[in-house]
Design a protein around this motif. Structure first.
Motif, mmCIF file in Angstrom:
data_model
loop_
_atom_site.group_PDB
_atom_site.id
_atom_site.type_symbol
_atom_site.label_atom_id
_atom_site.label_comp_id
_atom_site.label_asym_id
_atom_site.label_seq_id
_atom_site.Cartn_x
_atom_site.Cartn_y
_atom_site.Cartn_z
ATOM 1 N N LYS A 14 39.916 32.339 38.464
ATOM 2 C CA LYS A 14 41.222 32.337 39.116
ATOM 3 C C LYS A 14 40.994 32.417 40.615
ATOM 4 O O LYS A 14 40.692 33.468 41.164
ATOM 5 N N ARG A 15 41.137 31.294 41.273
ATOM 6 C CA ARG A 15 40.899 31.224 42.712
ATOM 7 C C ARG A 15 42.202 31.396 43.484
ATOM 8 O O ARG A 15 43.268 30.989 43.035
ATOM 9 N N PRO A 197 34.073 38.377 47.923
ATOM 10 C CA PRO A 197 34.974 38.689 46.808
ATOM 11 C C PRO A 197 35.364 40.157 46.764
ATOM 12 O O PRO A 197 34.515 41.048 46.915
ATOM 13 N N SER A 198 36.638 40.401 46.569
ATOM 14 C CA SER A 198 37.206 41.746 46.578
ATOM 15 C C SER A 198 38.614 41.636 46.017
ATOM 16 O O SER A 198 39.045 40.564 45.608
ATOM 17 N N ILE A 199 39.341 42.725 46.003
ATOM 18 C CA ILE A 199 40.665 42.718 45.383
ATOM 19 C C ILE A 199 41.679 41.990 46.272
ATOM 20 O O ILE A 199 41.688 42.153 47.495
ATOM 21 N N ASP A 261 37.846 33.254 48.234
ATOM 22 C CA ASP A 261 38.959 32.750 47.429
ATOM 23 C C ASP A 261 38.936 33.368 46.029
ATOM 24 O O ASP A 261 39.625 32.893 45.138
ATOM 25 N N LEU A 262 38.140 34.443 45.838
ATOM 26 C CA LEU A 262 38.016 35.062 44.522
ATOM 27 C C LEU A 262 38.383 36.541 44.575
ATOM 28 O O LEU A 262 37.862 37.294 45.399
ATOM 29 N N CYS A 263 39.256 36.935 43.665
ATOM 30 C CA CYS A 263 39.663 38.334 43.518
ATOM 31 C C CYS A 263 38.856 38.976 42.391
ATOM 32 O O CYS A 263 38.766 38.434 41.287
ATOM 33 N N THR A 264 38.285 40.140 42.669
ATOM 34 C CA THR A 264 37.522 40.857 41.644
ATOM 35 C C THR A 264 38.421 41.295 40.485
ATOM 36 O O THR A 264 38.017 41.225 39.325
ATOM 37 N N CYS A 265 39.631 41.731 40.795
ATOM 38 C CA CYS A 265 40.547 42.223 39.749
ATOM 39 C C CYS A 265 41.071 41.081 38.885
ATOM 40 O O CYS A 265 41.177 41.222 37.662
ATOM 41 N N ASN A 267 39.506 38.439 38.195
ATOM 42 C CA ASN A 267 38.352 37.857 37.491
ATOM 43 C C ASN A 267 37.427 38.947 36.965
ATOM 44 O O ASN A 267 36.216 38.874 37.099
ATOM 45 N N SER A 268 38.003 39.974 36.338
ATOM 46 C CA SER A 268 37.222 41.155 35.959
ATOM 47 C C SER A 268 36.246 40.896 34.817
ATOM 48 O O SER A 268 35.386 41.734 34.552
ATOM 49 N N GLY A 269 36.342 39.766 34.135
ATOM 50 C CA GLY A 269 35.330 39.401 33.164
ATOM 51 C C GLY A 269 34.089 38.817 33.807
ATOM 52 O O GLY A 269 33.023 38.761 33.194
ATOM 53 N N TYR A 270 34.227 38.405 35.061
ATOM 54 C CA TYR A 270 33.159 37.733 35.791
ATOM 55 C C TYR A 270 32.616 38.595 36.929
ATOM 56 O O TYR A 270 31.447 38.511 37.287
ATOM 57 N N LEU A 271 33.504 39.434 37.496
ATOM 58 C CA LEU A 271 33.160 40.328 38.604
ATOM 59 C C LEU A 271 33.637 41.732 38.254
ATOM 60 O O LEU A 271 34.725 41.897 37.714
ATOM 61 N N PHE A 272 32.855 42.752 38.534
ATOM 62 C CA PHE A 272 33.284 44.120 38.259
ATOM 63 C C PHE A 272 34.494 44.476 39.129
ATOM 64 O O PHE A 272 34.527 44.172 40.320
ATOM 65 N N SER A 273 35.475 45.141 38.524
ATOM 66 C CA SER A 273 36.667 45.600 39.234
ATOM 67 C C SER A 273 36.979 47.031 38.826
ATOM 68 O O SER A 273 37.179 47.315 37.650
ATOM 69 N N HIS A 274 37.009 47.922 39.802
ATOM 70 C CA HIS A 274 37.340 49.320 39.526
ATOM 71 C C HIS A 274 38.768 49.451 39.015
ATOM 72 O O HIS A 274 39.027 50.169 38.050
ATOM 73 N N ARG A 275 39.671 48.724 39.647
ATOM 74 C CA ARG A 275 41.076 48.845 39.268
ATOM 75 C C ARG A 275 41.331 48.258 37.883
ATOM 76 O O ARG A 275 42.022 48.862 37.060
#
Length: 293
Positions: A14-15, A197-199, A261-265, A267-275
């Motif tokens: 999800k970009r 990449p971040s939230i 252009d990438l949100c961690t939240c 794309n939490s299956g691809y990037l770790f997201s705390h939230r």
């Protein structure tokens, strides 16, 4: 099984925006992200890790880069080995931050090599690393906060910086450029910069206390950083835009700045997201190395 599932998901990211900013690369099983502009300098190698291609299991699957969240040390050791291999190097050349949401920045040298991976760190409260020594791999860590990459082709110096809301409110990007100017003579207009990449704003809801800090920081432009949240007294905060503006105000040229252009939240299956994981997760890593001239 988990790695295969996430690998399929990596094809459907999800970009945020039209044309993809980050490029996906692979080395063996390890999948990572790079900024074309930084790569184009010819002076650095860098990456932002994904969850793909490590050996950790469960909530840490699979490329977890944290020793402090409960994962098996042997698994994290192997994950760092795989990341170092992307740089044609070994973990004893990595030097890690000690993040506590400060704006403290440390100049590191070959004497710091391995600290945080193969050696104990002898420093604390460090959210930014700078160096002008080739062969050192700087490392900072994430699961929604903002990574900032800086590369100065003129003075041949680099920096990596962790900027959550507290770091952003402390103008980490500006402090980073000041630190590089004082250490290496860096001029901001020569710097290539990237916000990793971040939230995203849609996922990052904050209360009045945090919102008021950013309203005070950006004044009449705060409407570009904050928008009303889903509930009364809540706001959606754009750390991407806040950090972009801070870097531009500090002298980075617009044409030299790449923004994720990438949100961690998202794309939490691809990037770790705390939230997204409610804190049950591993850590991503940003890495950068100055190449020998």
């Amino acid at each position: 099984m988990g790695i295969e599932r996430k690998d399929r998901e990596s094809e459907k990211l999800k970009r945020k925006g039209g044309i993809p900013v980050l490029q996906r690369h692979r080395m063996g099983e390890t999948e990572y992200l790079v900024f074309p502009g930084l790569e184009g300098t010819g002076m650095v190698r860098h990456l932002f890790s994904t969850r793909i291609g490590g050996v950790s299991r469960g909530i840490y699957a699979s490329m977890n880069l944290s020793y402090s969240r409960g994962d098996e040390r042997e698994a994290v050791d192997e994950n760092f080995r795989r990341i170092a291999a992307v740089f044609d190097s070994t973990p004893d050349h990595i030097v890690c931050s000690d993040q506590t949401h400060t704006t403290n920045i440390r100049r590191v040298t070959s004497g710091d090599a391995g600290k945080g991976v193969t050696r104990e760190k002898d420093y604390t409260d460090v959210d930014g690393l700078i160096t002008d020594e080739p062969g050192l791999i700087l490392a900072t860590f994430y699961a929604d906060c903002v990574p900032i990459f800086l590369a100065d082709p003129d003075k041949r110096a680099i920096g990596l910086f962790h900027s959550g809301w507290k770091g952003t409110a402390g103008r980490m990007g500006e402090r980073a450029l000041i630190a590089m100017r004082e250490a290496f003579g860096t001029h901001p207009e020569h710097v290539k910069a990237a916000i990793g990449p971040s939230i995203c704003q849609d996922c990052y809801e904050v209360g009045n206390e945090v919102a008021s800090v950013f309203a005070g920081l950006f004044g009449s432009d705060s409407h570009l950083i904050l928008k009303p949240g889903k509930e009364e007294g809540k706001y959606q905060l754009s750390l991407w835009e806040a950090n972009r503006r801070i870097l531009l105000e500090a002298g980075v040229l617009p044409e030299n700045l790449e923004v994720t252009d990438l949100c961690t939240c998202c794309n939490s299956g691809y990037l770790f997201s705390h939230r997204a994981s409610r804190g049950r997760r591993g850590n991503l890593g940003a890495f950068m190395e100055l190449i020998k001239s």
